[in-house]
Motif scaffolding. Structure first.
Motif, mmCIF file in Angstrom:
data_model
loop_
_atom_site.group_PDB
_atom_site.id
_atom_site.type_symbol
_atom_site.label_atom_id
_atom_site.label_comp_id
_atom_site.label_asym_id
_atom_site.label_seq_id
_atom_site.Cartn_x
_atom_site.Cartn_y
_atom_site.Cartn_z
ATOM 1 N N CYS A 112 1.006 -1.446 -0.041
ATOM 2 C CA CYS A 112 -0.018 0.291 -0.050
ATOM 3 C C CYS A 112 0.824 1.424 0.004
ATOM 4 N N VAL A 113 2.268 1.091 -0.479
ATOM 5 C CA VAL A 113 2.968 2.289 -0.593
ATOM 6 C C VAL A 113 2.272 3.445 -1.517
ATOM 7 N N PHE A 114 2.430 4.624 -0.935
ATOM 8 C CA PHE A 114 1.966 5.665 -1.954
ATOM 9 C C PHE A 114 2.761 6.955 -1.802
ATOM 10 N N ILE A 115 2.636 8.120 -2.642
ATOM 11 C CA ILE A 115 3.155 9.279 -2.433
ATOM 12 C C ILE A 115 2.145 10.140 -2.633
ATOM 13 N N PRO A 116 1.972 11.144 -1.432
ATOM 14 C CA PRO A 116 1.106 12.305 -1.303
ATOM 15 C C PRO A 116 1.430 13.335 -2.591
ATOM 16 N N GLU A 117 0.648 13.625 -3.482
ATOM 17 C CA GLU A 117 0.970 14.702 -4.234
ATOM 18 C C GLU A 117 0.454 15.929 -3.746
ATOM 19 N N GLU A 118 -0.554 16.174 -3.103
ATOM 20 C CA GLU A 118 -0.836 17.179 -2.576
ATOM 21 C C GLU A 118 -1.504 17.184 -1.162
ATOM 22 N N GLY A 119 -1.428 17.990 -0.092
ATOM 23 C CA GLY A 119 -1.900 17.867 1.184
ATOM 24 C C GLY A 119 -1.271 16.939 2.337
ATOM 25 N N VAL A 120 -0.013 16.915 1.943
ATOM 26 C CA VAL A 120 0.949 16.415 2.987
ATOM 27 C C VAL A 120 0.711 16.591 4.451
ATOM 28 N N GLU A 121 0.595 18.001 4.417
ATOM 29 C CA GLU A 121 0.177 18.493 5.668
ATOM 30 C C GLU A 121 -0.987 18.147 6.408
ATOM 31 N N PHE A 122 -1.905 17.529 5.605
ATOM 32 C CA PHE A 122 -3.038 16.729 6.171
ATOM 33 C C PHE A 122 -3.110 15.203 6.544
ATOM 34 N N ARG B 154 6.319 -0.001 -5.633
ATOM 35 C CA ARG B 154 5.772 -0.852 -4.629
ATOM 36 C C ARG B 154 6.463 -2.191 -4.814
ATOM 37 N N LYS B 155 6.820 -2.855 -5.968
ATOM 38 C CA LYS B 155 7.606 -3.751 -6.174
ATOM 39 C C LYS B 155 8.896 -3.638 -5.105
ATOM 40 N N GLN B 156 9.504 -2.648 -5.241
ATOM 41 C CA GLN B 156 10.590 -2.286 -4.503
ATOM 42 C C GLN B 156 10.427 -2.384 -3.160
ATOM 43 N N VAL B 157 9.450 -1.702 -2.545
ATOM 44 C CA VAL B 157 9.179 -1.696 -1.044
ATOM 45 C C VAL B 157 8.763 -3.136 -0.759
ATOM 46 N N VAL B 158 7.962 -3.933 -1.454
ATOM 47 C CA VAL B 158 7.514 -5.393 -1.152
ATOM 48 C C VAL B 158 8.679 -6.407 -0.982
ATOM 49 N N LYS B 159 9.642 -5.971 -1.648
ATOM 50 C CA LYS B 159 11.019 -6.766 -1.584
ATOM 51 C C LYS B 159 11.788 -6.400 -0.474
ATOM 52 N N ARG B 160 11.700 -5.324 -0.137
ATOM 53 C CA ARG B 160 12.419 -4.896 1.054
ATOM 54 C C ARG B 160 12.226 -5.397 2.528
ATOM 55 N N LYS B 161 13.256 -5.890 3.069
ATOM 56 C CA LYS B 161 13.151 -6.518 4.289
ATOM 57 C C LYS B 161 12.822 -5.599 5.227
ATOM 58 N N LEU B 162 12.175 -5.894 6.648
ATOM 59 C CA LEU B 162 11.838 -4.952 7.594
ATOM 60 C C LEU B 162 13.255 -4.657 8.112
ATOM 61 N N ASP B 163 13.307 -3.249 8.668
ATOM 62 C CA ASP B 163 14.816 -2.882 9.276
ATOM 63 C C ASP B 163 14.375 -3.589 10.613
ATOM 64 N N LYS B 164 15.289 -3.906 11.611
ATOM 65 C CA LYS B 164 15.229 -4.403 12.884
ATOM 66 C C LYS B 164 14.971 -3.101 13.895
ATOM 67 N N PRO B 165 13.874 -3.355 14.598
ATOM 68 C CA PRO B 165 13.768 -2.224 15.754
ATOM 69 C C PRO B 165 14.965 -1.838 16.400
ATOM 70 N N LYS B 166 14.939 -0.681 16.825
ATOM 71 C CA LYS B 166 16.198 0.034 17.547
ATOM 72 C C LYS B 166 16.074 -0.694 19.010
ATOM 73 N N GLU B 167 17.082 -1.207 19.425
ATOM 74 C CA GLU B 167 17.073 -1.534 20.862
ATOM 75 C C GLU B 167 17.337 -0.596 21.985
ATOM 76 N N VAL B 168 16.884 -0.519 22.920
ATOM 77 C CA VAL B 168 16.509 0.564 23.725
ATOM 78 C C VAL B 168 17.463 -0.352 25.181
ATOM 79 N N THR B 169 18.449 0.424 25.370
ATOM 80 C CA THR B 169 19.322 0.118 26.543
ATOM 81 C C THR B 169 19.096 0.998 27.500
ATOM 82 N N SER B 170 19.317 0.635 28.818
ATOM 83 C CA SER B 170 19.202 1.620 30.076
ATOM 84 C C SER B 170 20.378 1.519 30.514
ATOM 85 N N ALA B 171 20.840 3.033 30.920
ATOM 86 C CA ALA B 171 22.124 2.993 31.640
ATOM 87 C C ALA B 171 22.103 2.801 32.933
ATOM 88 N N ARG B 172 23.076 2.300 33.460
ATOM 89 C CA ARG B 172 23.148 2.029 34.844
ATOM 90 C C ARG B 172 23.884 2.893 35.599
#
Length: 116
Positions: free
Chosen positions: A44-54, A97-115
């Protein structure tokens, strides 16, 4: 109420505020390509042509699937994006769309806590 203009299908539909782009496309036959509805397939990848602020803010799942390069160019996922309170005009491209479908998901950023 805002309107979504689906350029590829030449349809314009009035929708409630804070509506999902993909849900409105499905409800009113806007023809935005789709498959999963959860931000993992990228159909469902799309590009907004107008109204990106909405459009609402980019979601973490969009960042993971689209990556910085496509986000910087303005691409969004219909399943993750909501129209707020103004008219928008969107289109989609089969090659992107084909490009995005083939693209693997980036791994989520790990949250580390400082001791202390």
């Amino acid at each position: 109420m805002p309107k979504i203009h689906f350029v590829n299908s030449k349809k314009i539909q009035e929708v409630p505020e804070n509506s999902s782009i993909l849900r409105m496309s499905l409800r009113y036959d806007g023809e935005l390509p789709n498959r999963c509805g959860g931000g993992t397939c990228g159909n469902c990848v799309f590009i907004p042509e107008e109204g990106v602020e909405f459009l609402d803010n980019v979601k973490p799942q969009e960042k993971r699937k689209l990556g910085e390069e496509l986000l910087e160019k303005g691409y969004r996922l219909g399943c993750q994006t909501f129209v707020t309170d103004g008219d928008i005009k969107i289109s989609w491209d089969e090659e992107i769309r084909k490009q995005v479908v083939k693209r693997k998901l980036d791994k989520p950023k790990e949250v580390t806590s400082a001791r202390l």
